[in-house]
Design a protein around this motif. Structure first.
Motif, short mmCIF file in Angstrom:
data_model
loop_
_atom_site.label_atom_id
_atom_site.label_comp_id
_atom_site.label_asym_id
_atom_site.label_seq_id
_atom_site.Cartn_x
_atom_site.Cartn_y
_atom_site.Cartn_z
N THR A 307 0.83 -1.21 0.00
CA THR A 307 0.00 0.00 0.00
C THR A 307 0.86 1.25 0.00
O THR A 307 0.61 2.20 -0.76
N ALA A 308 1.90 1.26 0.82
CA ALA A 308 2.78 2.43 0.88
C ALA A 308 3.47 2.67 -0.46
O ALA A 308 3.60 3.81 -0.92
N MET A 309 3.92 1.59 -1.11
CA MET A 309 4.60 1.75 -2.40
C MET A 309 3.64 2.20 -3.49
O MET A 309 3.98 3.03 -4.33
N THR A 310 2.43 1.67 -3.47
CA THR A 310 1.44 2.08 -4.46
C THR A 310 1.10 3.56 -4.32
O THR A 310 0.86 4.25 -5.31
N ARG A 311 1.12 4.05 -3.07
CA ARG A 311 0.81 5.45 -2.83
C ARG A 311 2.00 6.37 -3.05
O ARG A 311 1.86 7.59 -2.92
N GLY A 312 3.15 5.81 -3.36
CA GLY A 312 4.30 6.64 -3.70
C GLY A 312 5.21 7.00 -2.55
O GLY A 312 6.00 7.95 -2.66
N ALA A 313 5.16 6.25 -1.46
CA ALA A 313 6.09 6.51 -0.36
C ALA A 313 7.52 6.20 -0.80
O ALA A 313 7.75 5.40 -1.71
N ASN A 314 8.49 6.83 -0.15
CA ASN A 314 9.90 6.62 -0.48
C ASN A 314 10.38 5.32 0.15
O ASN A 314 10.34 5.18 1.37
N PRO A 315 10.87 4.37 -0.65
CA PRO A 315 11.24 3.07 -0.07
C PRO A 315 12.63 3.03 0.54
O PRO A 315 13.57 3.67 0.05
N VAL A 316 12.75 2.27 1.62
CA VAL A 316 14.04 1.89 2.19
C VAL A 316 14.28 0.44 1.78
O VAL A 316 13.50 -0.45 2.14
N LEU A 317 15.32 0.21 1.00
CA LEU A 317 15.64 -1.15 0.55
C LEU A 317 16.74 -1.73 1.42
O LEU A 317 17.75 -1.07 1.68
N VAL A 318 16.53 -2.95 1.85
CA VAL A 318 17.59 -3.73 2.50
C VAL A 318 17.80 -4.97 1.64
O VAL A 318 16.88 -5.77 1.45
N ASP A 319 18.99 -5.07 1.07
CA ASP A 319 19.30 -6.16 0.12
C ASP A 319 18.27 -6.22 -1.00
O ASP A 319 17.91 -7.30 -1.49
N GLY A 320 17.79 -5.06 -1.42
CA GLY A 320 16.86 -4.97 -2.54
C GLY A 320 15.41 -5.10 -2.19
O GLY A 320 14.55 -4.93 -3.06
N VAL A 321 15.06 -5.41 -0.94
CA VAL A 321 13.68 -5.63 -0.52
C VAL A 321 13.20 -4.41 0.27
O VAL A 321 13.92 -3.90 1.13
N VAL A 322 11.98 -3.96 -0.01
CA VAL A 322 11.42 -2.82 0.70
C VAL A 322 11.15 -3.21 2.15
O VAL A 322 10.35 -4.12 2.42
N ARG A 323 11.84 -2.52 3.08
CA ARG A 323 11.67 -2.81 4.50
C ARG A 323 11.03 -1.66 5.27
O ARG A 323 10.79 -1.78 6.48
#
Length: 358
Positions: A307-323
């Motif tokens: 939901t956060a990614m669909t709404r355009g929140a800024n992602p924090v990636l750990v080893d490529g995965v949104v955490r």
């Protein structure tokens, strides 16, 4: 004799993809970044930050504007009917896919615009002549059409301007959007970019676009292509299936912890030899890292983060995965991602440096 399917871990696969997308070691310039990613969205994301985070030696904010001004990048209507940054040398392949549906030939278009599909070549020639010396305002095209017996009624579509009507001209390589990101809309010829390679034949463009996708977003499955090139460019599932089959000899199947994925054969050894490395990467919302495979792909976006990614929140990636997510508060980058590896501190410092205006 059955050839064994090579196996890698998901972390190996994502580490390889991070490197391919210039998130571990940076690219030489903005064109290389955008060429790798295929397209970078102008709206709903911070395109300049997405590009500069991927550079080996990023300059101050405004890199995208500088690259547009000198023709190293172009912007045009492409994916999902929106506006994207594209590399001039590869943009034509994606535009060919977008134009394949011939939207302007649909009965609803013909009736609404009172324009038969066989009249488009003459109209396109007029438009190309006007924008050749651009950037010009859409009103300049309207002025050229005013009073013409066949096309005079379409002058208002440029004067307004009607973005829906403009898009097929962009898809067919007649116009691109002017380089000024902040001023009024202007149009010019994509050929003003020195590396513009024109629109290739469709059956050359399709396999090229698939190869580009697998080179940046692999290992991937056909459903990822349906999302990126099908939903994104309306390329058509039957065409994608045929192009995939045409490329079969150039692909290798990979077992990623039980998931069947495919990769260009030329990259298989590099993927297999790669070793996972812990990384923390902060990206702007709707970055291609997330949008390339799509928010439904749980490799990158766990269901609780979708939901956060669909709404355009800024992602924090750990080893490529949104955490988790991040935001700026009082000039500082603030993380909402729980406990993170030690690498997070250096990434926050890097991002604050990129965001800082001299």
């Amino acid at each position: 004799m059955t050839v064994p399917v090579p196996s890698v871990t998901r972390q190996q696969a994502l580490s390889w993809r991070l490197r391919r997308q210039h998130l571990i070691s940076g690219a030489a310039d903005a064109t290389e970044v955008v060429r790798t990613l295929g397209a970078v969205s102008i709206f709903g994301s911070d395109a300049d930050l997405a590009v500069r985070r991927r550079l080996a030696s990023p300059g101050p904010p405004g890199e995208v504007a500088r690259a547009l001004a000198d023709g190293r990048l172009m912007r045009t209507f492409s994916f999902r009917g929106s506006v994207q940054l594209m590399a001039p040398e590869t943009a034509g392949a994606y535009l060919a896919l977008r134009a394949a549906g011939r939207q302007w030939a649909l009965k609803s278009w013909v009736e609404h615009y009172r324009l038969q599909s066989d009249e488009w070549p003459d109209l396109r020639e007029i438009v190309r002549d006007v924008v050749a010396g651009g950037p010009v305002s859409p009103q300049a095209v309207a002025d050229a059409l005013e009073g013409r017996a066949r096309f005079g009624h379409l002058a208002q579509e440029f004067a307004e301007p009607n973005y829906t009507f403009l898009k097929p001209f962009a898809w067919q390589g007649d116009v691109a959007l002017g380089p000024d990101l902040d001023g009024p809309l202007t149009l010019h010829s994509p050929a003003t970019a020195p590396a513009w390679a024109a629109i290739p034949p469709l059956d050359e463009a399709g396999p090229a676009a698939i190869r580009d996708y697998l080179g940046a977003y692999g290992p991937a499955a056909p459903e990822h292509l349906d999302y990126w090139l099908g939903e994104g460019l309306s390329a058509g599932r039957s065409r994608l299936t045929r192009w995939w089959a045409d490329l079969e000899a150039d692909l290798v199947e990979v077992d990623v912890e039980g998931d069947r994925r495919w990769l260009l054969a030329e990259h298989a050894d590099e993927l297999g030899a790669g070793r996972p490395e812990t990384s923390v990467v902060l990206l702007p919302g709707k970055d291609d890292w997330v949008m390339g495979p799509g928010t439904k792909d749980t490799w990158v976006v766990p269901s609780r983060q979708r939901t956060a990614m669909t709404r355009g929140a800024n992602p924090v990636l750990v080893d490529g995965v949104v955490r988790g997510t991040w935001k700026v508060h009082d000039g500082a980058v603030v993380l909402d991602a729980g406990e993170l590896p030690d690498e997070a501190a250096a990434e926050v410092e890097r991002l604050e440096g990129l965001l800082r205006t001299p």
